[in-house]
Each structure stands twice: as C-alpha cells, then as structure tokens.
Scaffold this active site. Structure first.
Site, PDB file in Angstrom:
ATOM      1  CG  MET A 167      -1.907  -1.212   1.160  1.00 20.23           C
ATOM      2  SD  MET A 167      -3.118  -1.221   2.487  1.00 20.23           S
ATOM      3  CE  MET A 167      -4.246   0.029   1.891  1.00 20.23           C
TER       4      MET A 167
ATOM      5  CG  ASP B 131      -1.368 -11.480   3.388  1.00 19.86           C
ATOM      6  OD1 ASP B 131      -0.695 -10.610   3.972  1.00 19.86           O
ATOM      7  OD2 ASP B 131      -2.100 -11.219   2.412  1.00 19.86           O
TER       8      ASP B 131
END
Ligand code: HPA
Length: 240
Positions: A185, A209
């Site tokens: 991000m 993840d």
C-alpha cells in the site's frame, strides 16, 4: 525546526532512512540494528530513531535512521516529503509486508519492488496527461538483489493499492497475467515523492500472506526471520 508531522531538529536524521509501516516495528528494528539509538520523532506516535548501524560487515558504524511510515499512500507521502525536503534525507527504503499475488512467490518470500503499479490517484497528478512510471532507484535495487541472492530474493513489479479489503472484479486475474508479484500500500507513492525531489527510494517487502495460495500462513518465528532478511537487504541498499 519541526515540520507538521516530525518534531526533530535539522541534522537529527541520517541520509538513509529505513521505513517499516508500523512505528512499533521501527522501535524494535532500532533496538536490534542500531547502536545507541536516539528517538527523533514521536508526533502522532510515528516513532523515528537515529543511531549507527551495529550489524556485522562493511556498514558497521554508519549513521542510519529508522521511522514508521503509517499505512497507505498519503501517509508515506507526508513523511517522505518532509524527510526529503526539510531533513536532508536522500534515500528511503521501505521495509514492509505485502500480500503475494504471483504463484512464483510464497509466504516468507522477500521481494524487491522494482516498479509499482497503483490504484492510487496520487501519481496521476504529477505529469499532466501521463500515467506516471513509479520505479525504484536502480542502484539500490541492484544492491538489495545482490545481497539477497542467497535467499532467492524476487525482483519485479508490485501493485500499490489504496484498498486492503476490496479488490475490483477481474483485477487479481489481470495482475497475475501481467506478472505482478505482490500487493502492498505504499511503494508507488514513495517512488513518486522521491522522483519529485530527485532522491532515491526502494521497497523491500516480505510476503506475509498470499491472495491465491491459501493455508501457508507464517509462524511468528518465520515472520521474524523473513523480516530480518528483508532488513539485511534494505541495509545493503541504504549504503550502496
Ligand atoms: N493487501 C495490501 N497490503 C498488504 C497485504 C494485502 O493483502 N498484505 C500485506 N500488505
């Protein structure tokens, strides 16, 4: 003189700043890799530290700062702008986590974000009529890549998303088809600010993840080991 988001004095930051997203991670990193770290920022809890690198090797004793960036493009753009503009910082290395996209990468993989696609509009505003190319500093990317050869580091394109919990229908498949390695991000925003100020930036990301490979979550120990490797690569980039 303080800036709106950093209450440090001129000269309080080293030329190189490592930036994890989480300010508490910045504090832990400072404890582990800096000799005699001094806290230089606490505005909004965005802890920043300066000390000298205490890891083995040729960079021992060199000045280095570590500060959190917060989450998302606007947050890292605020801190990167103030560090580049007012504190004489000339290179920022984001040391963060990412969600794996490519089937080539696994949870625990370390990725050098060479170029960053983005869903953020921040870089759209930079060059009118242009899809800005958000790219990392080549020398720093090469130094991190060289340092990470022994762990099979990945280097390639990533995507900087404004969303953590939302994916536009069809976007994930298109990203896989275009070889995007992972989603995070902040990098595209950081690279845009670095270009604006003629400074250097890089993102070294640990895959925490995976969006398409499920059931491969990291143990706490694996998470720490991967993060330490990413930090080692970031240090190699910081002093190249
Ligand atoms: N999306 C965005 N950022 C991330 C993710 C994710 O899945 N995982 C770690 N950072």
């Amino acid at each position: 003189m303080a800036t709106p988001h950093i209450n440090a004095e001129q000269g309080d930051f080293a030329g190189a700043v490592l930036m994890p997203g989480d300010p508490k991670r910045a504090a832990r990193m400072a404890e582990v890799i800096l000799d005699t770290p001094t806290q230089v920022n606490d505005v909004r809890g965005m802890l920043g530290f300066t000390g000298t690198y205490c890891g083995e090797g040729p960079h021992y004793g060199k000045p280095l700062s570590i500060m959190g960036s917060g989450m998302g493009s606007p947050s890292i753009a605020i801190y990167a702008t103030e560090l580049f503009r007012f504190y004489g910082v000339d290179r920022i290395i984001r040391v963060g986590t990412a969600g794996g996209i490519s089937p080539l990468v696994d949870v625990g993989s370390v990725i050098i974000g060479v170029g960053a696609h983005t869903t953020s509009s921040m870089n759209e505003l930079r060059i009118p009529g242009t899809h800005f190319s958000a790219s990392a500093d080549l020398a720093m990317a090469a130094a991190a890549f060289q340092a990470g050869k022994d762990i099979g580091v990945f280097a390639g394109s990533i995507i900087t998303s404004d969303h953590f919990y939302f994916t536009i229908h069809g976007q994930l498949d298109a990203m896989i088809a275009h070889g995007v390695l992972a989603v995070e991000m902040e990098c595209a925003s950081l690279y845009g600010v670095a270009a604006e100020y003629g400074k250097r930036a890089l993102g070294v990301l640990t895959v925490s993840d995976h969006l398409t490979k499920h059931g491969h979550d990291m143990s706490a120990e694996q998470r720490e080991t991967s993060f330490q490797e990413a930090t080692r690569l970031a240090v190699a980039a910081a002093f190249c």
